[in-house]
Write a protein that holds these residues in place. Sequence first.
Motif, short mmCIF file in Angstrom:
data_model
loop_
_atom_site.label_atom_id
_atom_site.label_comp_id
_atom_site.label_asym_id
_atom_site.label_seq_id
_atom_site.Cartn_x
_atom_site.Cartn_y
_atom_site.Cartn_z
N GLY A 1 2.67 1.73 -0.86
CA GLY A 1 3.16 2.72 0.08
C GLY A 1 3.67 2.05 1.33
O GLY A 1 3.77 0.81 1.41
N GLY B 1 5.01 4.94 7.44
CA GLY B 1 6.31 5.29 8.00
C GLY B 1 6.32 5.47 9.50
O GLY B 1 7.40 5.55 10.10
N PHE C 1 13.65 3.71 8.56
CA PHE C 1 13.53 4.57 7.38
C PHE C 1 14.83 5.36 7.20
O PHE C 1 15.33 5.97 8.16
CB PHE C 1 12.34 5.51 7.54
CG PHE C 1 12.12 6.45 6.38
CD1 PHE C 1 12.03 5.96 5.09
CD2 PHE C 1 12.01 7.82 6.58
CE1 PHE C 1 11.82 6.82 4.01
CE2 PHE C 1 11.81 8.68 5.52
CZ PHE C 1 11.71 8.18 4.23
N SER D 1 14.27 9.68 -0.07
CA SER D 1 14.00 8.30 0.34
C SER D 1 12.52 7.94 0.21
O SER D 1 12.14 6.81 0.53
CB SER D 1 14.44 8.09 1.80
OG SER D 1 15.84 8.23 1.92
N TRP D 2 11.71 8.87 -0.24
CA TRP D 2 10.27 8.61 -0.41
C TRP D 2 9.77 9.35 -1.63
O TRP D 2 10.07 10.52 -1.83
CB TRP D 2 9.49 9.06 0.82
CG TRP D 2 7.99 8.89 0.66
CD1 TRP D 2 7.06 9.87 0.45
CD2 TRP D 2 7.27 7.66 0.68
NE1 TRP D 2 5.81 9.33 0.35
CE2 TRP D 2 5.91 7.96 0.49
CE3 TRP D 2 7.66 6.32 0.86
CZ2 TRP D 2 4.92 6.99 0.46
CZ3 TRP D 2 6.67 5.34 0.84
CH2 TRP D 2 5.32 5.67 0.64
N ASP E 1 6.06 9.57 -4.11
CA ASP E 1 4.67 9.17 -4.30
C ASP E 1 4.10 9.84 -5.55
O ASP E 1 3.50 10.92 -5.47
CB ASP E 1 3.84 9.57 -3.06
CG ASP E 1 2.39 9.11 -3.15
OD1 ASP E 1 2.02 8.50 -4.18
OD2 ASP E 1 1.63 9.36 -2.20
N THR F 1 5.85 12.25 2.93
CA THR F 1 6.28 11.35 4.00
C THR F 1 5.65 9.99 3.76
O THR F 1 4.56 9.90 3.18
CB THR F 1 5.87 11.88 5.39
OG1 THR F 1 4.44 12.06 5.41
CG2 THR F 1 6.56 13.19 5.70
N PRO F 2 6.29 8.92 4.20
CA PRO F 2 5.77 7.57 3.92
C PRO F 2 4.34 7.37 4.40
O PRO F 2 4.03 7.56 5.58
CB PRO F 2 6.76 6.67 4.66
CG PRO F 2 8.03 7.44 4.69
CD PRO F 2 7.60 8.87 4.86
N VAL G 1 13.82 2.48 1.78
CA VAL G 1 13.26 3.62 1.05
C VAL G 1 12.04 3.10 0.30
O VAL G 1 11.92 1.90 0.06
CB VAL G 1 14.28 4.24 0.07
CG1 VAL G 1 15.50 4.75 0.80
CG2 VAL G 1 14.69 3.23 -1.00
N GLY G 2 11.12 4.00 -0.03
CA GLY G 2 9.88 3.53 -0.62
C GLY G 2 9.33 4.42 -1.71
O GLY G 2 9.66 5.60 -1.82
N CYS G 3 8.43 3.82 -2.52
CA CYS G 3 7.75 4.54 -3.61
C CYS G 3 6.37 3.93 -3.80
O CYS G 3 6.19 2.72 -3.62
CB CYS G 3 8.57 4.44 -4.90
SG CYS G 3 7.84 5.34 -6.29
#
Length: 762
Positions: free
Chosen positions: A480, A483, A492, A498-499, A501, A508-509, A538-540
């Motif tokens: 993670g 953010g 971000f 862009s996220w 989970d 949200t991050p 961007v994240g996952c």
Amino acid sequence: MRGVRTFFRMAAERPPTWQIVVTVLAGVWATALAAAGPVVGYLADQYFAVTDGDHASGGWAVAATLVATVLAVIPSALLGWRGHGSVRPFNRAWVLALGASAVLALPRLTPVPYHEFYLVELALLAAVTSRYLRRGTRLADRPWRRAPALAGGLAMLLPWAWLGALGGPTETVAAFLAALAVGRLATVLQHRVRMDGSWPRRVLLTGLAGIPVVAALAGSTGLPAVALVLLAVLPLLAFGVAALRPGSGLLIGLAAAGPLAFLDPEEVSLLLGGTELLWTLLGAALALGIALLVDAGFGATYGRLAPPPRPVVYLVLLVTAVAFGTLYVGPGRPGFHGERLFVVMSATADLSGVAAIPDRAERLRETYRRLVATADSSQAALRKGLRGLRVGFTPFYLTNGLEVDGGPAVRAWLDRQPGVRKVLNSPRLRPLPRPPGTERGTTTAPVGPQWNIQLVGADRAWAETGAQGAGITVGTSDSGVDGRHPLLANRFRGGDDSWYDPWNGTTTPTDHNGHGTHTLGTAVGDGGIGVAPQAQWVGCVNLDRNMGNPAYYLQCLQFMLAPFPHGGDPLRDGRPERAPHILTNSWGCPSIEGCDNTVIRPAVTALTTAGVYFVSAAGNAGPRCGSIDDEPAVSPEALDVGAVDRQSRLATFSSRGDGPSRRAPDVVAPGQGVLSAMPGGTYATLDGTSMAAPHVAGVVALMWSANPALIGDIARTTAILRDTARPATPTYRSRNEECGGQRYVIGAGLVDAYAAVRAATG
């Protein structure tokens, strides 16, 4: 004369003192060695899990149990057949229990991921052994007398109903059957050391004699991690068994069912960071305390005092059952949380010609379209069949496959279906009583470019070329991202795509572990910690609790190829034109998590074909040669990064190759003592090739920012990184071991951001 005869009779019945001493020592010896098998098996499993990413062979635990049995059985065997008549029954019972433990240890040869089969084998062997040893023995067992044992057994289940979680339905049923069969076997064996007479003789001495019996069986029940828990709890219940006698198999059986059914032996591991282990230790401590209360209650009521009236017994049973149900449904985690299966289909998408498409957005869209079309057409029949069987599934397209709910029966059905290439395990971590706390850093905030940024020449690239990553987006699949961290928040990308989970469903991050925040900070962080501070991200979340599976890894990689909005369908709502340019991947999927080269490698190939640059950490299994052996690092299209220290020397832990037949690092980057961001606006210094990989992702961001014409040109970018790398110092375990040469240890050398950017714009 009567007194004289009584004296001589008592003298004749009393064994020699040395035989009493040896018998006591033999019991202690047998009890101690009962732990040898699971201890050796557990330590071996932890070693292989950390170094090779796989489980140890069950042969370690079986061999240790057999050797311990031989060593433990010698003194008891001598006294059991040659000793005085009064010590003979104890020693014979211990010999039989040790022999039974060796038999029960044999199912540990079953591979760890096939836990259901192991439990069925254990149940059958325990039942057969119990039946054989019971011949010629009468066990009075009137039904109503089972109620106290049932109440005591349910009391022993209380800690696990609160702290544990059940696996799949088949696994749960098999666990209870195996536990009850072992409980019955323990009762049969302890019946052989039963003493009649007064309370101390009947309860205390019988209980003491029963401890080696129960310990021997506990040490062979369950895979090593679970057996260690059983060893800490079950032997104490020998006193309760001695007091109860009828129906006491339920007491031992239900006490064993708690750890067998509510614990996943793969999760009681140091590999997960210790959180699961701490909850397990708490459960064992509570179970031990309840065992003391059960022993005291049964010893008092069925030993010294008159047995309680039946209504009282049934009332206690009802209260215990209600307490169990309340804990399980309330603070517990009701339902089944078993493993899943990952089905790899035979069909693969034809991506020929895609790499030649000049427009980046169109190249990504065409890759996405072909992958989804292949998945839809090749999976259609299988999806229909699974719906007909009411079996849940999740389809994937980046690798053509499905994650499927179900156990052995579903696996057998899947293996027979046309178009199925392989069925793999997709491990799922069981839920914890409380989520792990958020990791925080303790290092002071950075001031100016850190040593690692200077070592790769990023600060020089900023100053002399002006490239800082503007216009480039970096994607991270990790634990993670915090953010709100001040050095990451402004970069971000934002929007509803862009996220992602898949672990916790956050929108949200967020990062509880800290690993993902740290690695991303090195790639794009501001304030002197990141290589490309003007790049977006961007994240996952693919690894929330340090153990993933094929589905989690692919869910994040699919999101990177075609981001989709919150709650969207990856196969229908993907936006490939919004894909990040570069991916930093500080994770690996070993066989212990269900991966092989049919799962992650096709995904890496598709992403690279679409023009997304894929950077991967080489791994931390050095200094062993040939230690780059997990996906995605072994994928040919991934750029592997090893780790060096401040003096550009290869870190001891950095994985390396082993000649032309094995994957080797492509380049190296700082990975020892790297300062970066942590959750809560904090900072920490960490080691690992995980820290090295984001340096290279940041360098690629600088290159593509400086020369947008290079975006998507994977081969040319990689060539520049290699050609401009500076010398680094290889390290070996000995002078004679060079892993096939310097190239297979440090690759092309230390990545040089300034030289790479100059070459990219040349």
